[in-house]
Design a protein around this motif. Structure first.
Motif, short mmCIF file in Angstrom:
data_model
loop_
_atom_site.label_atom_id
_atom_site.label_comp_id
_atom_site.label_asym_id
_atom_site.label_seq_id
_atom_site.Cartn_x
_atom_site.Cartn_y
_atom_site.Cartn_z
N MET A 1 -24.73 -0.65 -3.40
CA MET A 1 -23.48 -1.23 -2.95
C MET A 1 -22.37 -1.00 -3.98
O MET A 1 -21.23 -0.76 -3.61
N LYS A 2 -22.73 -1.04 -5.26
CA LYS A 2 -21.75 -0.80 -6.31
C LYS A 2 -21.18 0.61 -6.21
O LYS A 2 -19.96 0.81 -6.36
N ASP A 3 -22.04 1.60 -5.94
CA ASP A 3 -21.57 2.98 -5.83
C ASP A 3 -20.62 3.15 -4.65
O ASP A 3 -19.60 3.84 -4.75
N VAL A 4 -20.94 2.54 -3.53
CA VAL A 4 -20.07 2.62 -2.36
C VAL A 4 -18.71 2.01 -2.69
O VAL A 4 -17.66 2.59 -2.37
N HIS A 5 -18.72 0.87 -3.34
CA HIS A 5 -17.48 0.20 -3.73
C HIS A 5 -16.66 1.09 -4.67
O HIS A 5 -15.44 1.21 -4.53
N SER A 6 -17.32 1.73 -5.61
CA SER A 6 -16.62 2.59 -6.57
C SER A 6 -16.05 3.84 -5.91
O SER A 6 -14.90 4.22 -6.16
N TYR A 7 -16.85 4.50 -5.08
CA TYR A 7 -16.37 5.72 -4.43
C TYR A 7 -15.27 5.42 -3.40
O TYR A 7 -14.32 6.19 -3.27
N TRP A 8 -15.40 4.33 -2.68
CA TRP A 8 -14.38 3.97 -1.69
C TRP A 8 -13.07 3.64 -2.42
O TRP A 8 -11.98 3.86 -1.88
N ALA A 9 -13.18 3.13 -3.64
CA ALA A 9 -11.99 2.79 -4.43
C ALA A 9 -11.14 4.03 -4.69
O ALA A 9 -9.90 3.94 -4.72
N TYR A 10 -11.77 5.19 -4.89
CA TYR A 10 -11.01 6.43 -5.06
C TYR A 10 -10.15 6.70 -3.84
O TYR A 10 -8.99 7.09 -3.95
N LEU A 11 -10.73 6.52 -2.66
CA LEU A 11 -9.99 6.74 -1.42
C LEU A 11 -8.83 5.75 -1.30
O LEU A 11 -7.71 6.14 -0.98
N VAL A 12 -9.10 4.49 -1.58
CA VAL A 12 -8.06 3.46 -1.50
C VAL A 12 -6.92 3.79 -2.45
O VAL A 12 -5.74 3.76 -2.08
N LEU A 13 -7.27 4.11 -3.67
CA LEU A 13 -6.25 4.42 -4.67
C LEU A 13 -5.44 5.64 -4.27
O LEU A 13 -4.19 5.63 -4.36
N ALA A 14 -6.09 6.69 -3.82
CA ALA A 14 -5.38 7.91 -3.43
C ALA A 14 -4.44 7.66 -2.26
O ALA A 14 -3.26 8.07 -2.30
N ILE A 15 -4.91 6.99 -1.24
CA ILE A 15 -4.08 6.77 -0.06
C ILE A 15 -2.95 5.78 -0.37
O ILE A 15 -1.84 5.92 0.14
N LEU A 16 -3.21 4.81 -1.22
CA LEU A 16 -2.17 3.85 -1.59
C LEU A 16 -1.07 4.54 -2.41
O LEU A 16 0.12 4.32 -2.17
N ILE A 17 -1.46 5.37 -3.35
CA ILE A 17 -0.47 6.12 -4.13
C ILE A 17 0.35 7.01 -3.21
O ILE A 17 1.59 7.06 -3.30
N PHE A 18 -0.32 7.70 -2.31
CA PHE A 18 0.37 8.59 -1.37
C PHE A 18 1.35 7.80 -0.50
O PHE A 18 2.48 8.24 -0.26
N THR A 19 0.94 6.62 -0.04
CA THR A 19 1.79 5.79 0.83
C THR A 19 3.01 5.29 0.08
O THR A 19 4.13 5.29 0.62
N VAL A 20 2.82 4.86 -1.15
CA VAL A 20 3.96 4.37 -1.95
C VAL A 20 4.94 5.51 -2.24
O VAL A 20 6.16 5.33 -2.08
N ILE A 21 4.43 6.66 -2.63
CA ILE A 21 5.31 7.81 -2.89
C ILE A 21 6.04 8.21 -1.61
O ILE A 21 7.25 8.47 -1.63
N ASN A 22 5.34 8.24 -0.49
CA ASN A 22 5.96 8.57 0.79
C ASN A 22 7.07 7.57 1.13
O ASN A 22 8.14 7.97 1.61
N ALA A 23 6.84 6.29 0.88
CA ALA A 23 7.85 5.27 1.18
C ALA A 23 9.07 5.43 0.27
O ALA A 23 10.21 5.31 0.73
N ILE A 24 8.84 5.72 -1.00
CA ILE A 24 9.96 5.90 -1.93
C ILE A 24 10.78 7.14 -1.55
O ILE A 24 12.01 7.10 -1.52
N ILE A 25 10.09 8.22 -1.20
CA ILE A 25 10.79 9.43 -0.78
C ILE A 25 11.55 9.17 0.52
O ILE A 25 12.72 9.57 0.66
N GLY A 26 10.93 8.52 1.46
CA GLY A 26 11.60 8.20 2.73
C GLY A 26 12.83 7.33 2.53
O GLY A 26 13.86 7.53 3.18
N LEU A 27 12.73 6.39 1.61
CA LEU A 27 13.85 5.49 1.33
C LEU A 27 14.98 6.22 0.61
O LEU A 27 16.15 6.11 1.01
#
Length: 140
Positions: free
Chosen positions: A1-27
């Protein structure tokens, strides 16, 4: 379960960074808020909530929760145990609450700029909170 949590965190972090950058660029570039922007915000919301569920499952099985449960004073005195047993879970929950609020608030905004601004603020603060409490020594 720890490994799943850690690997999924990479996805969350990547998509969150992408979303924030996209919002700043859009704004800043005064772009129209399109379906892809909506889907990006929604996908970020979904993957972060999945991470919350995985994290809660792992938390209650973790040695840090057991340490906190057995000796709260000792767990709070140790910097690493306190981070993993208290600070990380609380701050991550707060970050996901911010993402959820940002998602809800953006739907009520009438202008494209206001929608991007809502994502940039709420998702951006969530990103900062997440980055502040990732247990980098255990994760990398």
């Amino acid at each position: 379960m720890k490994d799943v949590h850690s690997y999924w965190a990479y996805l969350v972090l990547a998509i969150l960074i992408f979303t924030v950058i996209n919002a700043i660029i859009g704004l800043t570039q005064k772009k129209p808020f399109k379906d892809k922007d909506l889907r990006l915000g929604l996908f970020t919301l979904i993957v972060s909530h999945i991470q919350l569920l995985i994290g809660l499952g792992w938390y209650f099985m973790s040695p840090w929760y057991k340490a906190l449960k057995n000796d709260a004073g000792g767990a709070m005195a140790d910097k690493t145990t306190r981070l993993l047993a208290v600070e990380h879970p609380i701050v991550m929950i707060l970050a996901i609450v911010l993402i959820t609020i940002g998602w809800s608030k953006h739907k009520k905004k009438a202008t494209d700029a206001a929608k991007f601004k809502t994502f940039a603020i709420f998702y951006g603060f969530a990103l900062l909170l997440i980055l502040s409490r990732i247990p980098w020594n255990n994760w990398l």
